[in-house]
Scaffold this active site. Sequence first.
Site, PDB file in Angstrom:
ATOM      1  N   ALA A 271       1.366   8.410  -4.512  1.00  0.00           N
ATOM      2  CA  ALA A 271       0.621   7.432  -3.715  1.00  0.00           C
ATOM      3  C   ALA A 271       1.552   6.770  -2.714  1.00  0.00           C
ATOM      4  O   ALA A 271       2.738   7.124  -2.633  1.00  0.00           O
ATOM      5  CB  ALA A 271       0.002   6.391  -4.631  1.00  0.00           C
ATOM      6  N   ASN A 272       1.044   5.843  -1.939  1.00  0.00           N
ATOM      7  CA  ASN A 272       1.896   5.042  -1.057  1.00  0.00           C
ATOM      8  C   ASN A 272       1.465   3.581  -1.167  1.00  0.00           C
ATOM      9  O   ASN A 272       0.516   3.258  -1.876  1.00  0.00           O
ATOM     10  CB  ASN A 272       1.829   5.564   0.382  1.00  0.00           C
ATOM     11  CG  ASN A 272       0.422   5.472   0.941  1.00  0.00           C
ATOM     12  OD1 ASN A 272      -0.122   4.389   1.087  1.00  0.00           O
ATOM     13  ND2 ASN A 272      -0.181   6.631   1.226  1.00  0.00           N
ATOM     14  N   ARG A 273       2.172   2.727  -0.453  1.00  0.00           N
ATOM     15  CA  ARG A 273       1.982   1.286  -0.667  1.00  0.00           C
ATOM     16  C   ARG A 273       0.884   0.668   0.187  1.00  0.00           C
ATOM     17  O   ARG A 273       0.769  -0.550   0.264  1.00  0.00           O
ATOM     18  CB  ARG A 273       3.283   0.538  -0.362  1.00  0.00           C
ATOM     19  CG  ARG A 273       4.365   0.805  -1.342  1.00  0.00           C
ATOM     20  CD  ARG A 273       5.566  -0.072  -1.020  1.00  0.00           C
ATOM     21  NE  ARG A 273       6.722   0.361  -1.772  1.00  0.00           N
ATOM     22  CZ  ARG A 273       6.918   0.037  -3.039  1.00  0.00           C
ATOM     23  NH1 ARG A 273       6.046  -0.703  -3.678  1.00  0.00           N
ATOM     24  NH2 ARG A 273       7.995   0.479  -3.652  1.00  0.00           N
ATOM     25  N   SER A 274       0.085   1.464   0.872  1.00  0.00           N
ATOM     26  CA  SER A 274      -0.946   0.879   1.725  1.00  0.00           C
ATOM     27  C   SER A 274      -1.875  -0.013   0.899  1.00  0.00           C
ATOM     28  O   SER A 274      -2.348   0.380  -0.163  1.00  0.00           O
ATOM     29  CB  SER A 274      -1.764   1.995   2.378  1.00  0.00           C
ATOM     30  OG  SER A 274      -2.929   1.453   2.960  1.00  0.00           O
TER      31      SER A 274
ATOM     32  N   ALA B 147      -3.744   5.378   5.145  1.00  0.00           N
ATOM     33  CA  ALA B 147      -2.421   6.000   5.052  1.00  0.00           C
ATOM     34  C   ALA B 147      -2.598   7.250   4.191  1.00  0.00           C
ATOM     35  O   ALA B 147      -2.395   7.222   2.972  1.00  0.00           O
ATOM     36  CB  ALA B 147      -1.430   5.027   4.423  1.00  0.00           C
TER      37      ALA B 147
END
Length: 397
Positions: free
Chosen positions: A208-211, A274
């Site tokens: 995942a990413n931090r969006s 994102a």
Amino acid sequence: MARILLVISGGIAAYKMLEVIRRLRERGHETPVVMTDAATRFVTPLSVGALSNAPVLTDLFDLDREREIGHIRLARSADLVLVAPASADLLSRMAAGQADDLATATLLATGAPVLAAPAMNPHMWAHPATARNVARLAADGVRFIGPEAGEMAERGEAGVGRLAEPAAILAAIDAALAPAAPGPLAGRHAVVTSGPTHEPIDPVRYIANRSSGRQGHAIAAALAAAGARVTLVSGPVTIPAPAGVDLVAVESARDMLAAVEAALPADIAVMAAAVADFRVDAAPHKMKKTDGPPVLTLTENPDILATVSASSARPRLVVGFAAETQNVVAYARDKLARKGCDWIVANDVSADVFGGTENTVHLVSEDRVEDWPRLSKEEVGTRLVARIAETIGARGD
Ligand code: CTP
């Protein structure tokens, strides 16, 4: 002058309602009050009643009071119901449609618009159960104000969970009571992507990413406020969907693309998600440590923005985002050409943006660049939607 029914639930912030009641009374509104049992532990019905100068109901089974006032009558005669502070527990019971105390029974009986101002510990606000309840209530038409970020009453606790300030609650009440104008994007359909994507590694793990989804959600809110019908395709986030948008919750990039394509045709597409550029060839079973460090084989994900731009059902205006730390405008121009979209909102992420509340952006189109000052994500949404409205206008323009 309106009749605003206040539902106060338990929480340290309940005392702030005294200020809200006082200011509503100054504006000439009537403010009958329903308090949950828990609320009466934080602020007394006596002080609430003294300020509201209207009935304060606390017990579903107080027959004399019930005969005299009647919670159904109260619920039916309100122009607006304000639930503040809205505790995690009350939101949960509202979302389930329960009617096991006076507050929930009143909320179930009302036909008036409901505005909720949540307040709780940040961990409780971030919990998926609360997010689910808030999303369900938003889908039912409940509007939300806050919570805000900041210090909590618990020592050393900070995060999102504070009750919105009285001034913000009053502004939200004014907006909820204002007659709805048609809005500059009336009759238009907008598709917005927001948040991160989760790319499964195996049944229990993902990349995942931090969006946070804040920017995409703010744009969806601004589009809805401008009168557009909005389909918000969001990856997993902890913030609620704005009131009045159709939420499609997805996990992976491929799910997101399918949801976006299913939402077309649209007049406007804003791709603020994102999206993970790569996915993993996911293992069908949970990987075991005893098998040693896994080798993750990555495959490129479909580019949703490029696919929508090249689609036969291409919206008239396609807007993409670019996150850059250097050569912001030059890279954005390059992305505009590669992805085939009309505008790029180029986000300067050399400062801390992901998860933050502000953005510094440039609006890049083929023939012009606008440099915007550092703005809150809500203001970026409002400005972007103003530009969209100038370009597209309402249906029939
Ligand atoms: N995007 C998309 N589908 C993808 C990847 C990105 O729709 N699979 C969209 C994003 O929603 C955003 C824009 O494309 O509108 C961002 O493009 P991207 O190439 O990912 O830009 P950056 O994040 O800036 O990354 P890079 O500079 O590495 O290209």
